[in-house]
Design an enzyme around this catalytic site. Structure first.
Site, PDB file in Angstrom:
ATOM      1  N   HIS A 371       0.835  -1.199   0.000  1.00 34.43           N
ATOM      2  CA  HIS A 371       0.000   0.000   0.000  1.00 34.43           C
ATOM      3  C   HIS A 371       0.871   1.251   0.000  1.00 34.43           C
ATOM      4  CE1 HIS A 371      -4.278  -1.217   0.590  1.00 34.43           C
ATOM      5  NE2 HIS A 371      -3.680  -2.374   0.826  1.00 34.43           N
ATOM      6  N   GLU A 391      -9.794   6.329  -4.241  1.00 28.57           N
ATOM      7  CA  GLU A 391     -10.079   6.317  -2.806  1.00 28.57           C
ATOM      8  C   GLU A 391      -9.525   7.555  -2.110  1.00 28.57           C
ATOM      9  OE1 GLU A 391     -10.001   1.464  -2.891  1.00 28.57           O
ATOM     10  OE2 GLU A 391      -8.267   2.586  -2.182  1.00 28.57           O
ATOM     11  N   ALA A 426      -9.338   2.718   5.485  1.00 29.81           N
ATOM     12  CA  ALA A 426     -10.370   2.741   4.446  1.00 29.81           C
ATOM     13  C   ALA A 426     -10.941   4.152   4.389  1.00 29.81           C
ATOM     14  CB  ALA A 426     -11.460   1.714   4.750  1.00 29.81           C
ATOM     15  N   VAL A 427     -10.349   4.982   3.560  1.00 31.56           N
ATOM     16  CA  VAL A 427     -10.634   6.416   3.607  1.00 31.56           C
ATOM     17  C   VAL A 427     -12.088   6.744   3.294  1.00 31.56           C
ATOM     18  CG1 VAL A 427      -8.256   7.095   3.111  1.00 31.56           C
ATOM     19  CG2 VAL A 427      -9.844   6.677   1.207  1.00 31.56           C
TER      20      VAL A 427
END
Length: 471
Positions: A371, A391, A426-427
């Site tokens: 990531h 995202e 998890a934006v």
């Protein structure tokens, strides 16, 4: 690779709006099974007498012999029960679907004429009222074809619906392959119609019922009185009607038999039920063929690439990027026991997460380190994956002020130095302010707890990504 063919998902948590005609809140569909003259009997060339669905307690087949009492009970259904039901339903102006055993129809021309005059649908109930479970595919296919031929001769037109009842595991597929039926009812799996794919054919299924069915007068546990039958039907109707009022209209099937419900003490309960539903607005009482035509027009089948049916290459191409730069998760997930229940975002997510959760810690660490930093150098250089770009921009991380960017850079550096992998969140569950708050809080976690939290966030990100591309 093993594929589990049973469909446990069905319409899922949000079934389609039935949109019944007239904005009806419920479709109540009555079926009359016409089997009298098509049952097991040595006169019909069968090996033994009938033993199923009669008022003879504990009936058993009599090999090589006629069972006079059993025959007379079936005869009652044709001679008296049918006409009592005919008067009831024509008087109430409620059309029926007849599940007609072809050989029974051929032996009862007066009843067939009355069905046609009432404009009742006559669907096929097979050639004979016998078990199909031990038939070979060749034998059963021939039996289906013979049923269609005889039905067409006797009724004057081929049947458009099919219900075997005493079916085999192959029946639905074989009937679909016959390719002339607008619906098949050999399932009890839903309150709404649904589609199945058999080769190139899209086959409509209209589920039937074994519980809102007078057969339970002849089976245990079952009905003892007409009032028992009425109360069960009323309760089922009231629940479904309330669901329809709440915006989830469904279908209620009711199964009847001339020799059972046609008896005076039993039909009284059915009469009371008809009076009950006539006291409600928004009740549609169609034939099954009417439901089939409506559903095909409102909810035609749409084929799509189902995950459980993809080969490995297609599966990995589609889902290999769900976990950041980790296609090995999709490669392994393809080998799981997938089925129709996995043809959704929740289904594929479950399969991918199973692989991720059972991977070694080093493999999971590899997913974490794959990531990018949040609002880091890769984002600034437009080198994120399409998923990560979408995202981060959804949370406004692509439009940071210089001060905000400096803060994120400092936090990223501190976080990685402490935990050994990037800060992952998890934006889409957050905004810039809450992300910053979580950043500060999670830096203080110990490494084990933060590793577990990062893994949960990776799974949540995967869930969002799958919902973008799957039902």
């Amino acid at each position: 690779m093993y594929r589990y063919t049973r469909n446990m998902r069905g319409h899922g948590p949000t079934p389609p709006d039935a949109r019944w005609p007239g904005a009806a809140k419920i479709a109540v569909q009555f079926v009359l099974n016409y089997e009298e003259g098509g049952e097991n009997c040595v006169l019909h060339g069968d090996a033994a007498s009938e033993a199923f669905l009669s008022d003879i307690p504990g009936a058993a087949p009599w090999p090589g012999q006629r069972h006079w009492n059993m025959e007379s009970i079936y005869e009652y259904g044709a001679r008296a029960g049918f006409w009592r039901l005919h008067r009831l339903f024509t008087g109430a102006d409620i059309p029926l679907t007849i599940y007609g055993v072809a050989s029974a129809l051929a032996r009862n021309p007066d009843q067939v004429a009355a069905m046609k005059a009432a404009d009742w649908e006559i669907a096929s109930h097979g050639l004979k009222w016998v078990e199909h479970k031990d038939m070979s595919e060749v034998e059963e296919r021939a039996t289906i074809d013979a049923a269609v031929r005889l039905h067409t001769e006797v009724v004057g037109e081929r049947p458009r619906g099919w219900y075997t009842g005493r079916c085999s595991v192959n029946t639905v597929r074989l009937v679909a392959e016959e390719a002339g039926f607008e619906y098949i009812s050999d399932t009890y799996d839903d309150d709404l119609p649904h589609w199945i794919e058999v080769g190139n054919r899209d086959q409509l299924i209209i589920p039937y019922t074994l519980e809102a069915n007078d057969m339970r007068f002849a089976t245990a546990p079952g009905w003892a009185t007409g009032e028992d039958f009425f109360q069960y039907l009323k309760d089922a109707f009231d629940v479904l009607y309330a669901e329809g009022q709440a915006g989830r209209p469904a279908m209620m099937s009711i199964g009847l038999h001339c020799r059972l419900i046609g008896r005076p003490g039993k039909i009284a309960g059915l009469m009371r039920f008809i009076e009950h539903i006539r006291g409600h607005e928004g009740v549609w009482c169609p034939r099954r063929i009417d439901i089939a035509e409506h559903w095909a027009a409102i909810h035609p089948h749409r084929r799509w690439d189902r995950p459980s049916q993809m080969d490995k290459t297609a599966f990995v191409t589609k889902f290999g990027s769900i976990f950041e730069h980790s296609p090995w998760i999709a490669e392994r997930a393809h080998g799981l026991e997938l089925g129709p229940a996995h043809d959704s975002a929740a289904g594929v997510h479950n399969a991918l997460c199973r692989i991720f959760r059972t991977a070694s810690e080093q493999e999971r660490l590899g997913v974490l380190t794959a990531h990018p930093d949040l609002a880091g150098k890769l984002a600034q250089a437009d080198r994120l994956t399409a998923e990560s770009t979408h995202e981060q921009s959804s949370a406004g991380l692509d439009s940071l002020t210089d001060q905000e960017r400096e803060t994120f850079t400092e936090l990223n550096t501190e976080y990685v130095a402490k935990h050994g992998f990037p800060f992952i969140i998890a934006v889409r569950d957050y905004d810039k302010a809450s992300i910053t708050t979580a950043f500060h809080r999670r830096i203080g976690n110990d490494r084990a707890n933060e590793f577990a939290e990062a893994c949960r966030q990776v799974e949540r990100i995967a869930e969002f990504r799958l919902k973008d591309i799957l039902p």
